[in-house]
Design a protein around this motif. Structure first.
Motif, PDB file in Angstrom:
ATOM      1  N   ASP A 220       0.812  -1.202   0.000  1.00 40.52           N
ATOM      2  CA  ASP A 220       0.000   0.000   0.000  1.00 40.52           C
ATOM      3  C   ASP A 220       0.855   1.266   0.000  1.00 40.52           C
ATOM      4  O   ASP A 220       0.615   2.186  -0.787  1.00 40.52           O
ATOM      5  CB  ASP A 220      -0.921  -0.003   1.223  1.00 40.52           C
ATOM      6  N   ARG A 221       1.873   1.308   0.864  1.00 42.85           N
ATOM      7  CA  ARG A 221       2.683   2.513   0.987  1.00 42.85           C
ATOM      8  C   ARG A 221       3.567   2.759  -0.235  1.00 42.85           C
ATOM      9  O   ARG A 221       3.802   3.896  -0.616  1.00 42.85           O
ATOM     10  CB  ARG A 221       3.563   2.430   2.242  1.00 42.85           C
ATOM     11  N   ARG A 222       4.021   1.678  -0.862  1.00 45.08           N
ATOM     12  CA  ARG A 222       4.930   1.821  -1.998  1.00 45.08           C
ATOM     13  C   ARG A 222       4.223   1.662  -3.340  1.00 45.08           C
ATOM     14  O   ARG A 222       4.851   1.691  -4.383  1.00 45.08           O
ATOM     15  CB  ARG A 222       6.077   0.805  -1.891  1.00 45.08           C
ATOM     16  N   LYS A 223       2.896   1.473  -3.309  1.00 46.17           N
ATOM     17  CA  LYS A 223       2.088   1.377  -4.529  1.00 46.17           C
ATOM     18  C   LYS A 223       2.612   0.286  -5.465  1.00 46.17           C
ATOM     19  O   LYS A 223       2.863   0.503  -6.653  1.00 46.17           O
ATOM     20  CB  LYS A 223       2.070   2.721  -5.272  1.00 46.17           C
ATOM     21  N   LEU A 224       2.777  -0.917  -4.923  1.00 47.69           N
ATOM     22  CA  LEU A 224       3.324  -2.033  -5.677  1.00 47.69           C
ATOM     23  C   LEU A 224       2.212  -2.938  -6.205  1.00 47.69           C
ATOM     24  O   LEU A 224       1.185  -3.133  -5.538  1.00 47.69           O
ATOM     25  CB  LEU A 224       4.264  -2.863  -4.797  1.00 47.69           C
ATOM     26  N   THR A 225       2.425  -3.491  -7.378  1.00 47.80           N
ATOM     27  CA  THR A 225       1.525  -4.511  -7.897  1.00 47.80           C
ATOM     28  C   THR A 225       1.792  -5.817  -7.155  1.00 47.80           C
ATOM     29  O   THR A 225       2.797  -5.953  -6.438  1.00 47.80           O
ATOM     30  CB  THR A 225       1.742  -4.726  -9.390  1.00 47.80           C
ATOM     31  N   ASP A 226       0.904  -6.792  -7.327  1.00 40.17           N
ATOM     32  CA  ASP A 226       1.105  -8.087  -6.671  1.00 40.17           C
ATOM     33  C   ASP A 226       2.426  -8.719  -7.105  1.00 40.17           C
ATOM     34  O   ASP A 226       3.140  -9.319  -6.289  1.00 40.17           O
ATOM     35  CB  ASP A 226      -0.062  -9.029  -6.996  1.00 40.17           C
ATOM     36  N   ALA A 227       2.761  -8.586  -8.378  1.00 36.80           N
ATOM     37  CA  ALA A 227       4.013  -9.168  -8.896  1.00 36.80           C
ATOM     38  C   ALA A 227       5.221  -8.458  -8.301  1.00 36.80           C
ATOM     39  O   ALA A 227       6.208  -9.099  -7.909  1.00 36.80           O
ATOM     40  CB  ALA A 227       4.038  -9.081 -10.417  1.00 36.80           C
ATOM     41  N   GLN A 228       5.160  -7.128  -8.209  1.00 38.40           N
ATOM     42  CA  GLN A 228       6.270  -6.378  -7.626  1.00 38.40           C
ATOM     43  C   GLN A 228       6.426  -6.714  -6.140  1.00 38.40           C
ATOM     44  O   GLN A 228       7.542  -6.863  -5.649  1.00 38.40           O
ATOM     45  CB  GLN A 228       6.017  -4.876  -7.801  1.00 38.40           C
ATOM     46  N   LEU A 229       5.299  -6.841  -5.454  1.00 39.21           N
ATOM     47  CA  LEU A 229       5.346  -7.159  -4.025  1.00 39.21           C
ATOM     48  C   LEU A 229       5.943  -8.538  -3.794  1.00 39.21           C
ATOM     49  O   LEU A 229       6.732  -8.741  -2.861  1.00 39.21           O
ATOM     50  CB  LEU A 229       3.943  -7.074  -3.430  1.00 39.21           C
ATOM     51  N   ALA A 230       5.584  -9.493  -4.649  1.00 38.70           N
ATOM     52  CA  ALA A 230       6.121 -10.849  -4.510  1.00 38.70           C
ATOM     53  C   ALA A 230       7.636 -10.858  -4.664  1.00 38.70           C
ATOM     54  O   ALA A 230       8.345 -11.633  -4.006  1.00 38.70           O
ATOM     55  CB  ALA A 230       5.485 -11.770  -5.551  1.00 38.70           C
ATOM     56  N   THR A 231       8.164  -9.972  -5.498  1.00 33.60           N
ATOM     57  CA  THR A 231       9.606  -9.909  -5.730  1.00 33.60           C
ATOM     58  C   THR A 231      10.357  -9.392  -4.510  1.00 33.60           C
ATOM     59  O   THR A 231      11.436  -9.892  -4.171  1.00 33.60           O
ATOM     60  CB  THR A 231       9.909  -8.996  -6.936  1.00 33.60           C
TER      61      THR A 231
END
Length: 323
Positions: A208-219
């Protein structure tokens, strides 16, 4: 009775030596006083005077009511902005959560920018994302998004020497795991559920804070740390640089004058309630004439006490754990 020439020369030589060491001692005392005055003067800027507040987040993060109180006071002060100087491997999840919540309250009243000086991992990174903007040095370490529950199990050791620890408890999962008996599948599943739940909270916060997509968050959420340079590409940080870079961002984006002086805010609380023990250990070694050993013992004792006081789930990065 008169002194012969050799005695006179020797006495004069001794007098010169005494004068030299006395002068050196006075100069050292004056120098120390000047440093102390300079340090004190550098932080005598009144909270009621417009300034930029600097808050140092260092070492292991735990619950700290004094720090929360200080952050709330900064929110009500004449500080035009806040710089978080972070160098922390993390700490307890609840301590990081408490700090994050306090920083969010502060950020509603003042612009807050985080500067990762060396390390902002796990709970330290939770503190960083409490800011509006994250600046990191190129080779600083950030990330380590994850949670760990760690406990020693000495069952096999006790068994080898013929010692058994027995307990009578109200239910199978009471005080489990305890380290004195094999960890049951049920106990392991219960602890795993705690870790999974807290990890989900941590990931959601970062996403939420870094505005990441699910794929970016998984990385970025597999527990690894990244350099500031890597973190920039992964959106874990916003900019590479140092406190000067942070001041430039505040001037550019928030209109905070770069001419404002910086005031470092401190709680006045020195580490933990066991700080006296660390000082006593070092003091004894120092009194015995081993100053270098005193420094080493004080540092080691302080680190051991710091670890001993960590209890519960940890958002803490340690290279020996992550190898």
């Amino acid at each position: 009775m008169s002194l012969d020439a050799d005695q006179i020369v020797e006495r004069r030589r001794l007098r010169r030596k005494v004068t030299f060491w006395r002068t050196l001692g006075v100069l050292a005392a004056v120098g120390a006083l000047a440093v102390a005055v300079s340090t004190f003067a550098g932080n005598t800027l009144s909270p009621s005077t417009p300034h930029v507040a600097r808050v140092v987040i260092g070492g292991v993060i735990r619950n700290d009511r004094e720090r929360v109180k200080m952050l709330d006071e900064i929110a009500d002060s004449r500080a035009a902005a806040v710089i978080l100087s972070i160098d922390s491997p993390g700490g307890t999840v609840t301590g990081a959560e408490q700090l994050y919540d306090a920083l969010q309250r502060l950020a509603k009243k003042k612009p807050v920018v985080a500067v990762v000086e060396g390390l902002a991992a796990s709970g330290g990174y939770i503190a960083a994302i409490g800011a509006d903007h994250i600046v990191a040095r190129r080779n600083a370490l950030v990330g380590s998004v994850g949670v760990i529950f760690q406990f020693p199990n000495v069952y096999e050791l006790l068994k080898s020497v013929g010692i058994a620890v027995e307990d009578i408890k109200s239910s199978p999962l009471k005080a489990a795991p305890n380290g004195y008996t094999p960890t049951s599948p049920e106990a392991r599943a219960a602890i795993d559920a705690l870790v999974v739940d807290t990890y989900a909270w941590f990931k959601a916060l970062v996403g939420d804070r870094r505005k990441l997509t699910d794929a970016q968050l998984a990385t970025v959420a597999d527990g690894r740390v990244f350099t500031g340079h890597q973190g920039l590409g992964l959106q874990l940080v916003d900019e590479l640089g140092d406190e000067t870079t942070a001041r430039a961002w505040l001037a550019r984006e928030k209109g905070v004058s770069e001419d404002l002086k910086v005031r470092t805010w401190r709680t006045g609380q020195r580490s933990s309630e066991f700080g006296w023990l660390s000082g006593a250990v070092g003091g004894i070694a120092g009194a015995l004439g081993f100053p270098q050993l005193a420094a080493i013992l004080s540092q080691a004792t302080g680190a051991a006490l710091e670890r001993a006081q960590l209890d519960g789930l940890l958002a803490l990065w340690h290279p020996q754990i992550n190898r």
